[in-house]
Scaffold this active site. Structure first.
Site, PDB file in Angstrom:
ATOM      1  N   LYS A 106     -31.324 118.004  53.075  1.00 40.71           N
ATOM      2  CA  LYS A 106     -31.551 116.814  52.264  1.00 40.71           C
ATOM      3  C   LYS A 106     -31.274 117.206  50.814  1.00 40.71           C
ATOM      4  CE  LYS A 106     -35.138 113.910  50.325  1.00 40.71           C
ATOM      5  NZ  LYS A 106     -36.597 113.670  50.204  1.00 40.71           N
ATOM      6  N   GLY A 167     -43.425 109.055  45.634  1.00 42.63           N
ATOM      7  CA  GLY A 167     -44.876 109.141  45.578  1.00 42.63           C
ATOM      8  C   GLY A 167     -45.573 107.933  44.985  1.00 42.63           C
ATOM      9  N   ALA A 193     -38.571 107.615  50.049  1.00 42.85           N
ATOM     10  CA  ALA A 193     -39.439 107.528  48.868  1.00 42.85           C
ATOM     11  C   ALA A 193     -39.924 106.108  48.600  1.00 42.85           C
ATOM     12  CB  ALA A 193     -38.759 108.067  47.607  1.00 42.85           C
ATOM     13  N   GLY A 194     -41.225 106.018  48.307  1.00 40.60           N
ATOM     14  CA  GLY A 194     -41.804 104.771  47.851  1.00 40.60           C
ATOM     15  C   GLY A 194     -42.682 104.034  48.834  1.00 40.60           C
ATOM     16  N   ASN A 215     -43.669 111.354  52.820  1.00 48.09           N
ATOM     17  CA  ASN A 215     -44.582 112.484  52.750  1.00 48.09           C
ATOM     18  C   ASN A 215     -45.907 112.079  52.116  1.00 48.09           C
ATOM     19  OD1 ASN A 215     -45.335 115.316  52.972  1.00 48.09           O
ATOM     20  ND2 ASN A 215     -45.163 115.365  50.756  1.00 48.09           N
ATOM     21  N   THR A 216     -45.855 111.680  50.850  1.00 51.61           N
ATOM     22  CA  THR A 216     -47.081 111.388  50.110  1.00 51.61           C
ATOM     23  C   THR A 216     -47.937 110.324  50.789  1.00 51.61           C
ATOM     24  OG1 THR A 216     -45.913 111.916  48.056  1.00 51.61           O
ATOM     25  CG2 THR A 216     -48.013 110.757  47.848  1.00 51.61           C
TER      26      THR A 216
END
Length: 265
Positions: A106, A167, A193-194, A215-216
């Site tokens: 990635k 995040g 993301a997001g 992830n977050t």
């Protein structure tokens, strides 16, 4: 209920020469412990796991998240988090391959430290070099139709536009750009993301994207294990709804039952 061969094929995600039954890709990091991280991976049902090469211990004789990931069970996706130029990104991918983490990568080349938005030009250049070097490249990028087409043209195996800043948990900020990207490219489109919660995941999948990376949203939830399950179900639910095809939106009501042949009362 028995799953048919057609349904199985529809639900599979093909990236490069790999086929996955899960459309959820999850990260490693920000968890209270490696053990909880391992449990969350299992509960999520994900088959591809991303690791930040510059932020993890690559020596497995030491305490490392790599000791908690079964390489026979998961496809590793090393990422270039923390890289701010082409040279750093390319060298990080080469380091990952030399460390035995494989050819799937990635690519992140950050252009702004405050927003962590990617540098479009540097991302494209890094991807060109890595594709030529034999990597299967999945680039983190802006939700930019033109850029995504260029990334496909240089040989990227997928494109990974952000939904919102890394995040942030803001969810899909621009679904219209996502739809345009889906129309413009022929490689898998994976939102990266997001995403903040399961409803964000379902909404993204309902747009028709091929997968999600997060992830977050899981790692920083009050209960990461419950959120891992919620995200798994959200992705599956959203994909199923997309395949089913929603009814069109209307301003006025439409009777659920036909009005002809009503019983006289």
């Amino acid at each position: 209920m028995t799953t048919t061969a057609t349904e199985t094929a529809t639900n599979q995600l093909k990236i490069g020469d790999k086929v996955f039954n899960s459309r959820l890709i999850v990260g490693t990091g920000k968890y209270p412990s490696f053990e909880m991280n391992k449990q969350a991976l299992e509960i999520s049902g994900a088959e591809m796991i991303t690791v930040a090469v510059r932020r993890i211990e690559l020596d497995k004789t030491k305490e490392s998240i790599l000791n908690y990931i079964d390489p026979e069970k998961y496809q590793l996706l090393p990422n270039t988090a923390g890289c701010f130029n082409v040279k750093e990104a390319v060298m990080t991918c080469q380091l990952a391959r030399e460390a035995g983490l494989g050819n799937f990568v990635k690519v992140e080349v950050i252009g702004d430290e405050k927003t962590l938005f990617p540098d479009n030009e540097a991302t494209l250049e890094a991807c060109k070099l890595l594709v030529k070097d034999g990597f299967t490249v999945l680039p983190y990028c802006m939700d930019d139709v033109v850029l995504c087409k260029k990334l496909e043209d240089v040989g990227c195996a997928a494109v990974m536009p952000l939904a919102a800043p890394i995040g942030s948990g803001l969810g899909i900020r621009n679904p219209y750009n996502v739809k345009l990207i889906l129309e413009a490219v022929n490689v898998p489109v994976i939102i990266d993301a997001g995403v903040g919660t399961a409803s964000d995941a379902a909404r993204a999948m309902e747009l028709g994207v091929d997968g999600l990376l997060m992830n977050t949203a899981i790692a920083q939830a009050k209960d990461p294990l419950k959120m891992a399950k919620a995200m798994r179900l959200g992705v599956e639910c959203g994909r199923l709804a997309y395949e089913a095809g929603r009814i069109p939106k209307k301003l006025y009501a439409t009777a659920s039952s036909p009005l002809d042949g009503l019983i006289d009362v």
